[in-house]
Structure formats: C-alpha cells, structure tokens
Design an enzyme around this catalytic site. Structure first.
Site, PDB file in Angstrom:
ATOM      1  N   GLY A  36       0.843  -1.184   0.000  1.00 56.89           N
ATOM      2  CA  GLY A  36       0.000   0.000   0.000  1.00 56.89           C
ATOM      3  C   GLY A  36       0.881   1.238   0.000  1.00 56.89           C
TER       4      GLY A  36
ATOM      5  N   GLN B   3       2.875   9.864   1.775  1.00 59.55           N
ATOM      6  CA  GLN B   3       4.181   9.198   1.654  1.00 59.55           C
ATOM      7  C   GLN B   3       4.948   9.641   0.405  1.00 59.55           C
ATOM      8  OE1 GLN B   3       2.518   5.049   2.440  1.00 59.55           O
ATOM      9  NE2 GLN B   3       4.542   4.896   3.351  1.00 59.55           N
TER      10      GLN B   3
ATOM     11  N   CYS C 168       6.698  -0.664   6.697  1.00 56.83           N
ATOM     12  CA  CYS C 168       6.228   0.568   6.054  1.00 56.83           C
ATOM     13  C   CYS C 168       7.292   1.039   5.070  1.00 56.83           C
ATOM     14  CB  CYS C 168       5.989   1.633   7.120  1.00 56.83           C
ATOM     15  SG  CYS C 168       5.409   3.198   6.460  1.00 56.83           S
ATOM     16  N   LEU C 169       6.864   1.476   3.885  1.00 50.29           N
ATOM     17  CA  LEU C 169       7.828   1.954   2.882  1.00 50.29           C
ATOM     18  C   LEU C 169       8.549   3.221   3.347  1.00 50.29           C
ATOM     19  CD1 LEU C 169       5.908   1.388  -0.481  1.00 50.29           C
ATOM     20  CD2 LEU C 169       7.777   0.016   0.467  1.00 50.29           C
TER      21      LEU C 169
ATOM     22  N   HIS D  98      -3.470   0.439   8.177  1.00 44.09           N
ATOM     23  CA  HIS D  98      -2.128   1.042   8.152  1.00 44.09           C
ATOM     24  C   HIS D  98      -2.126   2.287   7.257  1.00 44.09           C
ATOM     25  CE1 HIS D  98       2.431   0.698   7.863  1.00 44.09           C
ATOM     26  NE2 HIS D  98       2.137   1.525   6.874  1.00 44.09           N
ATOM     27  N   GLU D  99      -2.683   2.149   6.042  1.00 47.93           N
ATOM     28  CA  GLU D  99      -2.679   3.281   5.098  1.00 47.93           C
ATOM     29  C   GLU D  99      -3.567   4.411   5.615  1.00 47.93           C
ATOM     30  OE1 GLU D  99      -0.396   3.296   2.971  1.00 47.93           O
ATOM     31  OE2 GLU D  99       0.028   1.161   3.213  1.00 47.93           O
TER      32      GLU D  99
ATOM     33  N   HIS E 214      -1.860   6.677   7.951  1.00 47.05           N
ATOM     34  CA  HIS E 214      -0.965   7.666   7.313  1.00 47.05           C
ATOM     35  C   HIS E 214      -1.695   8.990   7.068  1.00 47.05           C
ATOM     36  CE1 HIS E 214       2.869   5.742   6.568  1.00 47.05           C
ATOM     37  NE2 HIS E 214       2.307   4.678   6.033  1.00 47.05           N
TER      38      HIS E 214
HETATM   39 ZN    ZN Z   1       3.241   2.894   5.825  1.00 50.49          ZN
END
Ligand code: ZN
Length: 163
Positions: free
Chosen positions: A45, A50, A90-91, A132-133, A136
């Site tokens: 995701g 981000q 997480c990216l 999770h997304e 953000h």
């Molecule tokens: Zn993340």
C-alpha cells in the site's frame, strides 16, 4: 512516473491530511503514480502523504488474486471489530518490521477513482493494510502503535541504518 517515497523524519508524514475535494486529472495522475511507485517499491500500500502530498487517499494491493487491489479516496473506517497481532512494515521506514495490534475486521467507506461511493468489509491482510494506510492520512505511523520500549528499539535500529 515514479515518485520519491518520503522517509521517517519528513514532516509531511506527520500531517493531518486534507480531504480530496475534486477528483480531477491531477488526482487521477497521482493515483497512477502512487500505484507505479508502490509496485516498484514492492509495497502492499502507499498513501499520498508518503509521496509528499498531504491529501486523504491511498492505493493498495496485497498481491492476493482473491483480494481486490484499488484506491480509496477520503476513506473512513466506520466499524472495527476484534484484534489481531501481526508483523508490519512501512515503505517510509524501510528495513523495520514489528508486531502491531490492529482490528481484525473493518468496514470502510470512501470513494473510488470515479468518485463513486464504495463500502468494503475487510478482514485479514487487506484489513490490516487499509488500517495502516488510513493511519498515514492522520500522520500516524505503525511505530506509534507499538509499546514505548519497542518503539525506542526500532528508532535506534532506524538511526543506525541511516548513519
Ligand atoms: Zn506505511
């Protein structure tokens, strides 16, 4: 177009994102770029903040042919039940993973890329990914959902990786 993924420490990751007002060509292009960037980085995701755009929108694909991939614009989790602990990453914090407690199942409402309302009842990995997304969009990272001791250890590991 591949976008630069913002890393932990970038203030945009802590912003409370604004709702998307109009789904126009610019938004549709951003969705396409988010998807391309997510696949390139091998993530499940990716949320707009981000890539430095603090608006309420994310893309997701948990790479399971049984589970849909897509985009959610202005999402709202309206129901959340149960709790489950699984490993998460997480990216924006590459290299770090930790067990995070999440709701097991959720009901999320939002808009698709045509601006049509969607309602999804999710469980398992997709439920985790969307929670999770969605975090953000409120400036919340998975680090914030682990114990203070684990957070400290994760941050030490992160700083070591950075230097
Ligand atoms: Zn993340």
């Amino acid at each position: 177009m591949l976008l630069e993924i913002r890393l932990f420490g970038d203030p945009v990751l802590r912003e409370k994102c604004a709702p998307v007002e109009h789904i126009d060509d610019e938004i549709r292009q951003l969705i396409e770029d988010l998807q391309e960037t997510m696949y390139d980085a091998d993530g499940l995701g990716l949320a707009a903040p981000q890539v430095g755009v603090p608006i309420r929108m994310f893309v997701y694909d948990v790479r399971d042919p049984e589970l849909q991939a897509g985009v959610l614009i202005n999402p709202e989790i309206v129901e959340a039940d149960g709790s489950i602990r699984e490993e998460e990453g997480c990216l924006s914090l590459p290299g770090l993973t930790e067990i995070v407690e999440r709701n097991e199942s959720i009901l999320v409402r939002g808009l698709d890329m045509e601006g049509e309302p969607v309602e999804l009842r999710l469980e398992g990995l997709l439920s985790r990914c969307v929670q999770h997304e969605n975090d953000h969009l409120d400036g919340i990272l998975f680090l914030d959902r682990v114990s203070p001791l684990k957070r400290k250890l994760l941050l030490q590991k992160w700083q070591k990786g950075e230097n």
